[in-house]
Design an enzyme around this catalytic site. Structure first.
Site, PDB file in Angstrom:
ATOM      1  N   TYR A   1      41.825  34.724  49.898  1.00  0.00           N
ATOM      2  CA  TYR A   1      41.250  33.425  49.516  1.00  0.00           C
ATOM      3  C   TYR A   1      41.450  32.406  50.642  1.00  0.00           C
ATOM      4  CZ  TYR A   1      40.635  35.183  44.736  1.00  0.00           C
ATOM      5  OH  TYR A   1      40.254  35.908  43.629  1.00  0.00           O
TER       6      TYR A   1
ATOM      7  N   SER B   1      35.597  34.168  37.148  1.00  0.00           N
ATOM      8  CA  SER B   1      34.423  33.276  37.008  1.00  0.00           C
ATOM      9  C   SER B   1      33.974  33.173  35.546  1.00  0.00           C
ATOM     10  CB  SER B   1      33.267  33.735  37.908  1.00  0.00           C
ATOM     11  OG  SER B   1      33.597  33.579  39.261  1.00  0.00           O
TER      12      SER B   1
ATOM     13  N   ARG C   1      39.584  18.756  33.772  1.00  0.00           N
ATOM     14  CA  ARG C   1      38.947  19.985  33.266  1.00  0.00           C
ATOM     15  C   ARG C   1      39.985  21.067  32.940  1.00  0.00           C
ATOM     16  NH1 ARG C   1      34.020  19.765  37.398  1.00  0.00           N
ATOM     17  NH2 ARG C   1      32.745  18.292  36.222  1.00  0.00           N
TER      18      ARG C   1
ATOM     19  N   ASP D   1      46.581  32.863  39.671  1.00  0.00           N
ATOM     20  CA  ASP D   1      45.885  34.012  40.262  1.00  0.00           C
ATOM     21  C   ASP D   1      45.479  33.733  41.714  1.00  0.00           C
ATOM     22  OD1 ASP D   1      44.435  36.666  39.746  1.00  0.00           O
ATOM     23  OD2 ASP D   1      42.835  35.423  40.555  1.00  0.00           O
TER      24      ASP D   1
ATOM     25  N   LYS E   1      34.032  43.521  58.105  1.00  0.00           N
ATOM     26  CA  LYS E   1      34.671  43.485  56.785  1.00  0.00           C
ATOM     27  C   LYS E   1      34.794  44.906  56.242  1.00  0.00           C
ATOM     28  CE  LYS E   1      34.444  40.807  52.546  1.00  0.00           C
ATOM     29  NZ  LYS E   1      33.626  39.910  51.716  1.00  0.00           N
TER      30      LYS E   1
ATOM     31  N   GLN F   1      40.907  43.155  36.564  1.00  0.00           N
ATOM     32  CA  GLN F   1      40.299  41.818  36.590  1.00  0.00           C
ATOM     33  C   GLN F   1      38.832  41.984  36.985  1.00  0.00           C
ATOM     34  OE1 GLN F   1      40.624  37.948  39.375  1.00  0.00           O
ATOM     35  NE2 GLN F   1      42.533  38.403  38.346  1.00  0.00           N
TER      36      GLN F   1
END
Ligand SMILES: NC(=O)c1ccc[n+]([C@@H]2O[C@H](COP(=O)([O-])OP(=O)(O)OC[C@H]3O[C@@H](n4cnc5c(N)ncnc54)[C@H](OP(=O)(O)O)[C@@H]3O)[C@@H](O)[C@H]2O)c1
Length: 297
Positions: free
Chosen positions: A54, A211, A267, A49, A98, A181
């Site tokens: 990002y 998250s 993890r 994803d 933004k 999502q």
């Protein structure tokens, strides 16, 4: 690893690996990124994803460099990316502030940049990152349809959309939006009761959960009581508490696909154990009420 059919053309791995934090890893070399992708693939986590934004529009290229170094990986993966957020950084440094842009011109330019940076000739799933209060559905919907028609994008969906945003965009499209999502975790439980999840379940649309560990907040001292319950269940089932927190999402009948955010290879492996954790109704509510900090009424 279970796979979820989002559309006739597209299956995603039940656990998805997210790239929001890829640039936070002290090692962003192609070799190390490749090692993380391979650790995912070894667990059956084949869906990656991304979003154009990002890392200030740099994360896709970090990933793309690893794919260029190991091109055979591409066919083992499904690549998800998002567009629509424009912030004054990287290639958008010149913008004044933004904002969101769901115009056809912006979506098309963003997809071209993502294809180049990700070093791929197609995106498996493109999401509109956030609902745009200035969206013209009669422009955005056909732009998404045209991208599917062109083969540059296999399927389209949205992120962070409320039910009415979803219906509005869908009403201007020929293709079906295949996912939404949204934020869901033991620390973000609103979607379970505010209609967001019910809307998707009614339409048999599998949601992705961003998250899923609360962005790491689950492990902070203020959530120690919830962590004690996770640790007890984890001990009983011989897994890491992380796997139990993810399994809490997996157990829900909505077919939720959690998007993992760890940069830690051990993890990634511990997360895959979520698939074997058993969460019955009583355990689900025990965790839910521990998260709420009170009994259900
Ligand atoms: N659509 C959207 O608007 C949106 C928004 C946010 C995120 N996302 C997607 O969702 C993905 C996941 O988000 P996320 O990174 O917030 O997910 P997350 O899995 O909830 O959080 C990951 C963070 O938790 C930490 N963590 C994990 N296990 C830990 C442990 N046992 N002890 C201490 N810290 C631990 C990780 O650190 P380590 O790296 O050290 O393990 C990492 O910083 C993103 O990569 C992105 O793809 C989408």
């Amino acid at each position: 690893m279970e796979r979820i059919q989002l559309s006739p053309e597209l299956k995603l791995s039940r656990l998805v690996y997210g790239m929001w934090r890829i640039g936070d890893d002290p090692d962003t070399s192609p070799k190390h990124v490749q090692a993380k992708i391979e650790a995912c693939v070894a667990q059956g986590i084949t869906t990656m994803d991304h979003a154009d934004i990002y890392g200030g529009y740099t994360a896709e290229a970090i990933f793309g460099a690893a794919l260029k170094a190991a091109p055979s990986l591409r066919d083992k993966l499904e690549i998800v990316t998002k567009c629509g957020i424009v912030a004054p950084a990287g290639r958008h440094s010149a913008v004044r502030g933004k904002h969101y842009d769901t115009s056809a011109a912006h979506i098309n330019a963003s997809v071209e940049a993502s294809l180049r940076d990700l070093a791929t000739d197609h995106i498996d799933l493109l999401l509109i990152h956030r609902p745009d209060p200035f969206m013209d559905p009669d422009e955005t919907g056909p732009a998404l349809d045209a991208l599917v028609e062109s083969g540059k994008v296999r399927a389209v969906g949205v992120s962070n959309f409320r039910p009415w945003d979803y219906s509005l965009l869908q009403s201007s499209m020929e293709n079906t939006l295949v996912t939404n999502q949204i934020e869901m975790s033991l620390l973000a439980t609103e979607a379970f009761i505010n209609g967001d999840l019910a809307f998707l379940q009614e339409r048999m649309i599998a949601p992705m959960a961003w998250s899923p560990l609360g962005g790491g907040s689950l492990f902070k001292p203020e959530n120690a009581a919830l962590m004690r319950v996770l640790e007890r269940i984890a001990g009983e089932q011989e897994v890491d508490p992380t796997a139990v927190a993810l399994a809490w999402l997996l157990a829900h009948p909505a077919n939720i696909l959690p998007v993992l955010g760890t940069n830690n290879i051990a993890r990634i492996m511990a997360s895959a154990d979520a698939m074997k954790v058993k969460i019955d109704r009583q355990i689900w509510f025990e965790l839910y009420t521990a998260a709420l900090g009170k009994q259900v009424p």
